[in-house]
Design an enzyme around this catalytic site. Structure first.
Site, PDB file in Angstrom:
ATOM      1  CE1 TYR A  54      33.050  -4.334  46.487  1.00 63.09           C
ATOM      2  CE2 TYR A  54      34.911  -3.284  45.410  1.00 63.09           C
ATOM      3  CZ  TYR A  54      34.057  -4.364  45.552  1.00 63.09           C
ATOM      4  OH  TYR A  54      34.218  -5.462  44.754  1.00 63.09           O
ATOM      5  CB  THR A  67      37.901  -5.387  53.372  1.00 61.41           C
ATOM      6  OG1 THR A  67      38.869  -6.438  53.237  1.00 61.41           O
ATOM      7  CG2 THR A  67      37.568  -5.196  54.842  1.00 61.41           C
ATOM      8  CD  GLU A  68      36.105  -7.605  47.529  1.00 64.29           C
ATOM      9  OE1 GLU A  68      37.201  -7.543  46.930  1.00 64.29           O
ATOM     10  OE2 GLU A  68      35.482  -8.675  47.701  1.00 64.29           O
ATOM     11  CB  VAL A  69      42.102  -3.529  49.033  1.00 60.39           C
ATOM     12  CG1 VAL A  69      43.262  -2.674  48.575  1.00 60.39           C
ATOM     13  CG2 VAL A  69      41.842  -3.336  50.525  1.00 60.39           C
TER      14      VAL A  69
END
Length: 301
Positions: free
Chosen positions: A201, A269-271
């Site tokens: 997300y 960004t969030e991985v």
């Protein structure tokens, strides 16, 4: 959820912070895993040392990649990784973008890539720096975190406006098992265990939202990995879902890295590396896809 250092409900003093620091251990090598990668960067990047962390200047030099030649008439794009040193794909995603993809965009943008702002955090797999300060809540004047202050000073000294900023992060299971309990203990507050979102997300800026830009990032990443769904409350990490895979934060007010650049287009960004379907390479690929998706969107404006 208790934490082994401090007294519940009482904020840490220097004694507790020192106890926490003493418990940290070196678990991997910044020099071998990050600095060595800079030696193989394409010729269209200058590798510039912009400072060193005061904890151990020889061990923790800081580097930024600056595209060469620099064209004053082009907009400037900033990529930052490793603000939280434990978020591995942010660091290696920034390096992979610089090495493999950046050349495709140099006729349209000047590029700045700071791959690892927090090398001590990288080596100890930590969210904080040795002073128990979160660099990603410290991007403001007279910052207590050298990780933040040194980058802000460097970008300011360049005298350029940042057009777009990609700040590469991860959300991990250890956020709930270690880092949020540590935060609650440090501040003498209550720890709320949030649902860890299963998937990728991004975080937009609530003060200057750019939903079409964020959607382009999500669409590009969706070709590489799955996008996190909202929880039963329609939220991701406690924030309402604005659109598929997107939440909003007030980045500058919170002292986030994505807020200091004052770029018109900003994404965090969030991985999710702990997913059963994720691999380290898949996480790196998602970070690169996010940057490419955002840049491709900007090229078509």
């Amino acid at each position: 959820m208790s934490y082994p250092i401090g007294t519940p409900g009482t904020a840490w003093g220097e004694t507790e912070k020192q106890q926490w620091l003493t418990a940290q251990q070196i678990k991997r090598s910044y020099q071998q895993e990050v600095v060595s990668e800079l030696q193989s960067m394409p010729a269209h990047f200058e590798v510039i040392q912009y400072g060193a962390l005061p904890y151990d200047a020889a061990r923790y030099p800081l580097f930024i990649l600056k595209s060469h030649p620099w064209h004053a008439e082009l907009p400037t794009v900033l990529v930052t990784g490793g603000v939280h040193g434990y978020e591995t794909s942010g660091v290696h995603g920034a390096l992979a973008f610089a090495r493999l993809a950046a050349g495709e965009y140099l006729s349209h943008f000047n590029l700045l890539v700071a791959p690892c702002l927090s090398p001590w955090g990288y080596e100890t797999i930590n969210r904080w720096n040795p002073m128990a300060v979160d660099p990603n809540r410290s991007f403001y004047p007279n910052s207590p975190a050298p990780e933040a202050a040194l980058l802000m000073n460097t970008v300011q000294a360049l005298g350029v406006s940042i057009y777009a900023h990609f700040d590469l992060h991860e959300t991990t299971d250890t956020d709930n098992s270690e880092f949020r309990p540590a935060l609650a203990a440090r501040d003498g507050t209550v720890h709320d265990n949030w649902n860890i979102p299963d998937g990728f997300y991004v975080v937009d800026d609530s003060v200057n939202p750019q939903p079409a830009f964020q959607a382009a990032v999500i669409q590009a990443v969706e070709k590489v990995t799955h996008i996190a769904p909202a929880d039963e409350n329609g939220e991701i990490i406690g924030s309402p879902l604005e659109q598929k895979g997107v939440i909003n934060y007030a980045k500058a007010r919170l002292g986030l890295c994505g807020g200091f650049s004052q770029a018109n287009y900003v994404t965090t960004t969030e991985v999710y590396p702990d997913s059963a379907s994720a691999t380290p390479q898949n996480c790196i690929d998602a970070q690169v896809a996010a940057i490419r998706g955002g840049l491709d969107y900007l090229l078509n404006l």
